[in-house]
Design an enzyme around this catalytic site. Structure first.
Site, mmCIF file in Angstrom:
data_model
loop_
_atom_site.group_PDB
_atom_site.id
_atom_site.type_symbol
_atom_site.label_atom_id
_atom_site.label_comp_id
_atom_site.label_asym_id
_atom_site.label_seq_id
_atom_site.Cartn_x
_atom_site.Cartn_y
_atom_site.Cartn_z
ATOM 1 N N GLN A 138 0.851 -1.189 0.000
ATOM 2 C CA GLN A 138 0.000 0.000 0.000
ATOM 3 C C GLN A 138 0.891 1.245 0.000
ATOM 4 O O GLN A 138 1.882 1.251 0.735
ATOM 5 C CB GLN A 138 -0.900 0.025 1.245
ATOM 6 C CG GLN A 138 -2.057 0.986 1.097
ATOM 7 C CD GLN A 138 -2.964 1.040 2.343
ATOM 8 O OE1 GLN A 138 -2.610 0.526 3.398
ATOM 9 N NE2 GLN A 138 -4.106 1.664 2.207
ATOM 10 N N PRO B 91 7.764 0.306 8.367
ATOM 11 C CA PRO B 91 7.510 1.753 8.286
ATOM 12 C C PRO B 91 6.168 2.225 8.837
ATOM 13 O O PRO B 91 5.946 3.427 8.950
ATOM 14 C CB PRO B 91 7.610 2.042 6.781
ATOM 15 C CG PRO B 91 7.307 0.740 6.110
ATOM 16 C CD PRO B 91 7.777 -0.333 7.041
ATOM 17 N N GLY C 290 2.620 1.579 11.677
ATOM 18 C CA GLY C 290 2.199 0.956 12.928
ATOM 19 C C GLY C 290 1.695 -0.438 12.632
ATOM 20 O O GLY C 290 2.064 -1.420 13.273
ATOM 21 N N GLY C 291 0.836 -0.499 11.640
ATOM 22 C CA GLY C 291 0.300 -1.789 11.227
ATOM 23 C C GLY C 291 -0.129 -1.717 9.783
ATOM 24 O O GLY C 291 -0.371 -0.626 9.254
ATOM 25 N N MET C 292 -0.192 -2.867 9.147
ATOM 26 C CA MET C 292 -0.693 -2.945 7.775
ATOM 27 C C MET C 292 -1.621 -4.149 7.711
ATOM 28 O O MET C 292 -1.228 -5.270 8.046
ATOM 29 C CB MET C 292 0.481 -3.083 6.786
ATOM 30 C CG MET C 292 0.046 -3.259 5.348
ATOM 31 S SD MET C 292 -0.868 -1.808 4.722
ATOM 32 C CE MET C 292 -2.046 -2.609 3.637
ATOM 33 N N GLU C 293 -2.835 -3.881 7.221
ATOM 34 C CA GLU C 293 -3.925 -4.850 7.313
ATOM 35 C C GLU C 293 -3.857 -5.957 6.269
ATOM 36 O O GLU C 293 -4.883 -6.326 5.695
ATOM 37 C CB GLU C 293 -5.252 -4.089 7.207
ATOM 38 C CG GLU C 293 -5.501 -3.384 5.848
ATOM 39 C CD GLU C 293 -4.967 -1.957 5.764
ATOM 40 O OE1 GLU C 293 -4.011 -1.632 6.482
ATOM 41 O OE2 GLU C 293 -5.503 -1.183 4.950
ATOM 42 N N GLU D 288 -6.248 -2.669 12.710
ATOM 43 C CA GLU D 288 -5.953 -3.504 11.537
ATOM 44 C C GLU D 288 -7.006 -4.601 11.359
ATOM 45 O O GLU D 288 -7.400 -4.918 10.238
ATOM 46 C CB GLU D 288 -4.552 -4.119 11.637
ATOM 47 C CG GLU D 288 -3.412 -3.112 11.826
ATOM 48 C CD GLU D 288 -3.455 -1.909 10.897
ATOM 49 O OE1 GLU D 288 -4.000 -2.017 9.785
ATOM 50 O OE2 GLU D 288 -2.955 -0.837 11.305
ATOM 51 N N HIS E 225 -10.012 -3.374 9.545
ATOM 52 C CA HIS E 225 -9.832 -3.310 8.084
ATOM 53 C C HIS E 225 -10.309 -4.589 7.387
ATOM 54 O O HIS E 225 -10.513 -4.585 6.171
ATOM 55 C CB HIS E 225 -8.362 -3.090 7.733
ATOM 56 C CG HIS E 225 -7.929 -1.658 7.710
ATOM 57 N ND1 HIS E 225 -8.531 -0.712 6.926
ATOM 58 C CD2 HIS E 225 -6.917 -1.017 8.355
ATOM 59 C CE1 HIS E 225 -7.910 0.462 7.090
ATOM 60 N NE2 HIS E 225 -6.935 0.294 7.961
ATOM 61 N N GLU F 137 -9.952 4.341 5.750
ATOM 62 C CA GLU F 137 -9.403 4.665 7.071
ATOM 63 C C GLU F 137 -10.412 5.318 8.018
ATOM 64 O O GLU F 137 -10.352 5.096 9.223
ATOM 65 C CB GLU F 137 -8.153 5.540 6.924
ATOM 66 C CG GLU F 137 -6.999 4.854 6.182
ATOM 67 C CD GLU F 137 -6.473 3.592 6.869
ATOM 68 O OE1 GLU F 137 -6.760 3.370 8.065
ATOM 69 O OE2 GLU F 137 -5.762 2.813 6.188
ATOM 70 N N TYR G 35 -8.091 9.621 7.983
ATOM 71 C CA TYR G 35 -8.474 8.895 9.200
ATOM 72 C C TYR G 35 -9.477 9.693 10.024
ATOM 73 O O TYR G 35 -10.552 9.222 10.365
ATOM 74 C CB TYR G 35 -7.238 8.644 10.073
ATOM 75 C CG TYR G 35 -6.233 7.687 9.487
ATOM 76 C CD1 TYR G 35 -5.403 8.071 8.445
ATOM 77 C CD2 TYR G 35 -6.098 6.407 9.993
ATOM 78 C CE1 TYR G 35 -4.469 7.204 7.919
ATOM 79 C CE2 TYR G 35 -5.159 5.521 9.472
ATOM 80 C CZ TYR G 35 -4.347 5.925 8.437
ATOM 81 O OH TYR G 35 -3.428 5.069 7.913
#
Ligand code: BES
Ligand code: ZN
Length: 604
Positions: A136, A264, A266-269, A294, A297, A316, A381
């Site tokens: 993403q 890079p 905090g989290g990626m879903e 996450e 998501h 978001e 967000y």
């Protein structure tokens, strides 16, 4: 044919990817992925389609076949920010509804923006290399040619060969007994169609432990017990609450991969396996809200996706809304407001940073000729959250709660834009047969909501959890105030954070007072990077030279952009040379996306 996503060069109006098979070998020695990717494409036009155009970025392509026959193809010139379109000719053409298989033999290059390759020395136990992807928003195209738009969804088969255990954004099939050091094929299937940006892979010395009946945590062997402890109390609770709010979880397992510190975000879903920063493993369970986010998501973003990054708020904003509803269900309604208040502050910061009339402070953001990476901020967000929260208050929570499952089932496995959201919302509430509600939704000024830049109207928040943070920050305005550790004894992590941010926003402290604050509240020995970073911003603003070195050290320990970029900007203001030296020293530690953004921020 024009499409509604300006961030792709593909002709996805003429073709749609229905299935993607990635047969790739992970080559740690040469730091590349090598193999072939097969796209099964369905023609969309009555007029025969004779050309497929795909997105690529810094890829090395050796050959292409169409339905197993060698084909004519051309990789056009690379331009920023979208990359180089790949034109593949379909000699026979294909009528609407017909399928072709396009197979591309490829290798990723050192300029690949999606993947970071870590040497053994860069990992925690220093024994094995490590690699992970972050696709993403538009980095998937630097792994394989694709219709790199969230408006297209495909099922996936992953056949990944590695000498180290592999996770990917699909359900593991076949033998997955992790074998460290021995080459092995790892197979995954993703049967729910997903957009390209959710393609994910990671491989390294990874061990796993259960954190719930449907959930596993994966991470380095040395970190496993800490990660398990951090997540196991809340994981299944989060899932059950989310399922009650929307509908049952559709993806099978929900797992978390805790990455090395250079991750890079905090989290990626990524479906099946959320990727998470190790900074959430703070030893106090104070940062698990990232996992609630996450997980949310799984409905907003992964099942129902924004049709382009112009409508990113649909991903978001909805996710923030669900995340806060989960928090409220566990900790009470005051927590919803408290979290929203923290969000409001970050919204103010973003509006201030861009300027209140800036395009990037709108809910719908034009992406013509822009890199989605440059647009990225908390606007989607928090402005997205506030729009949904406004709609909730307008129709009442009880009614809004009926709309939630309706919306997610209407758009499941599809992508939509803001106008389709509007239509779905109005259809639903006008169809209830309730005149009062009809009158209420008629008052919504959609154009104003979608296109007015800057801050939306501020709602009244329940400030009960915030008041003590503000009160303590107020005391710090008086330079004769004598602090004591008891001041923050009862505070949660987020309350300490709000206190620190409030102090930071006020007039600068003297360097001595800043030091006193850090020492009294014992912030720098905490494992909570949120708190450390917030404190460092106070120290930077106070021009407390004694802490600059600490800032530089932290910048060598975490690669999460949320911390790295503001800290570099802050350090750059007070000591540009130290900022430049720190960046030069840690360049290879950062993921390519983070490296690129800091380069832009520092102007190097
Ligand atoms: N999907 C995002 C991360 C992302 C967004 C990556 C855009 C690349 C481009 C993820 O869900 C996210 O929002 N992460 C947040 C966590 C949070 C708000 C709790 C983060 O990384 O800070
Ligand atoms: Zn998110």
């Amino acid at each position: 044919m024009a499409t509604r996503d300006p961030s792709t060069l593909s002709n996805y109006g003429a073709w749609r990817t229905r299935h993607t098979t990635a047969n790739l070998k992970l080559d740690f020695e040469n730091k590349c992925l090598r193999g072939d990717v097969v796209l099964r494409l369905e023609s969309q036009t009555d007029k025969e389609s004779r050309e497929v155009i795909l997105d690529t970025r810094h890829l090395s392509i050796s050959s292409i076949t169409v339905d197993a026959a060698p084909s004519k193809w051309e990789l056009k010139e690379h331009t920023e920010p979208l990359g180089a379109p790949l034109h593949v000719s379909i000699p026979e053409g294909a009528a609407r509804g017909q399928f072709v298989d396009v197979t591309v033999n490829l290798e990723t290059t050192p300029k690949c923006t999606a993947i970071q390759w870590l040497t053994p020395a860069q990992t925690s136990n220093k024994k094995h290399p490590y690699m992970f992807s972050q696709c993403q928003a538009i980095n998937a195209r630097s792994i394989f040619p694709c219709q790199d738009t969230p408006d297209v969804k495909s099922t996936f088969t992953f056949n990944l060969t590695s000498t180290l255990p592999v996770v990917a954004s699909g359900v593991p099939v076949g033998d997955h007994n992790p074998t460290v050091g021995e080459e092995k094929l790892y197979k995954f299937e993703q049967k729910v169609p997903i957009p390209s940006y959710l393609f994910a892979v990671a491989s390294g010395d990874i061990a796993t432990a259960p954190i719930g009946p449907r959930s596993t945590v994966a991470t380095g062997p040395n970190e496993l017990q800490d990660c398990k402890w951090e997540l196991e109390r809340d994981m299944e609770k989060f899932m059950e609450i989310a399922e009650k709010l929307v509908f049952p979880y559709k993806w099978g397992e929900y797992n978390v991969l805790v990455l090395p510190p250079s991750f890079p975000y905090g989290g990626m879903e990524n479906p099946i396996y959320t990727f998470a920063t190790p900074t959430i493993i703070s030893g106090d369970r104070q940062n698990v809200d990232v996992i609630a986010h996450e997980l949310s998501h799984s409905w907003s973003g992964n099942l129902v996706s924004n049709a382009s990054w112009e409508h990113f708020w649909l991903n978001e904003g909805w996710t923030m809304y669900l995340e806060r509803r989960i928090q409220a269900a566990i900790h009470g309604d005051a927590e919803f407001d408290f979290s929203a208040l923290i969000g409001w502050k970050s919204l103010q910061d973003s509006v201030e940073l861009f300027g209140k009339d800036h395009e990037y402070t709108k809910l719908i953001i034009s992406h013509d000729n822009v890199d989605p990476e440059d647009v990225y901020s908390t606007i989607a967000y928090e402005k997205g959250f506030h729009f949904l929260y406004y709609l909730e208050r307008l129709v009442g929570r009880e009614n809004f709660d009926k709309f939630i499952p309706h919306y997610f089932s209407t758009w499941a496995e599809k992508s939509l834009d803001s106008w389709e959201f509007k239509a779905t919302f109005l259809d639903f509430f006008n169809g209830l047969g309730d005149e009062e509600i009809k009158a209420k939704v008629a008052t919504i000024d959609w154009n104003d909501k979608f296109y007015t830049p800057g801050l939306p109207p501020k709602p009244d928040f329940d400030t009960s959890l915030a008041d003590m943070c503000y009160a303590l920050a107020e005391k710090w305005k008086d330079s004769s105030f004598t602090p004591s550790p008891e001041d923050v004894e009862s505070f949660t992590g987020n309350q300490k954070l709000l206190f620190l941010e409030t102090v930071q926003q006020a007039e600068p402290l003297s360097p001595e007072r800043a030091q006193l604050l850090g020492e009294t509240y014992d912030i720098l020995s905490s494992k909570n990077v949120e708190l450390k970073a917030a404190f460092y911003h106070i120290a930077l603003k106070a021009n407390d030279k004694a802490t600059f070195q600490g800032v530089a050290e932290l910048l060598g320990q975490v690669g999460r952009m949320k911390f790295v970029r503001p800290l570099f900007r802050g350090l750059n203001k007070v000591d540009r040379q130290l900022a430049l030296d720190t960046f030069a020293k840690n360049k290879d530690f950062y993921h390519p996306i983070c490296r690129g953004m800091v380069e832009k921020d520092l102007g190097v």
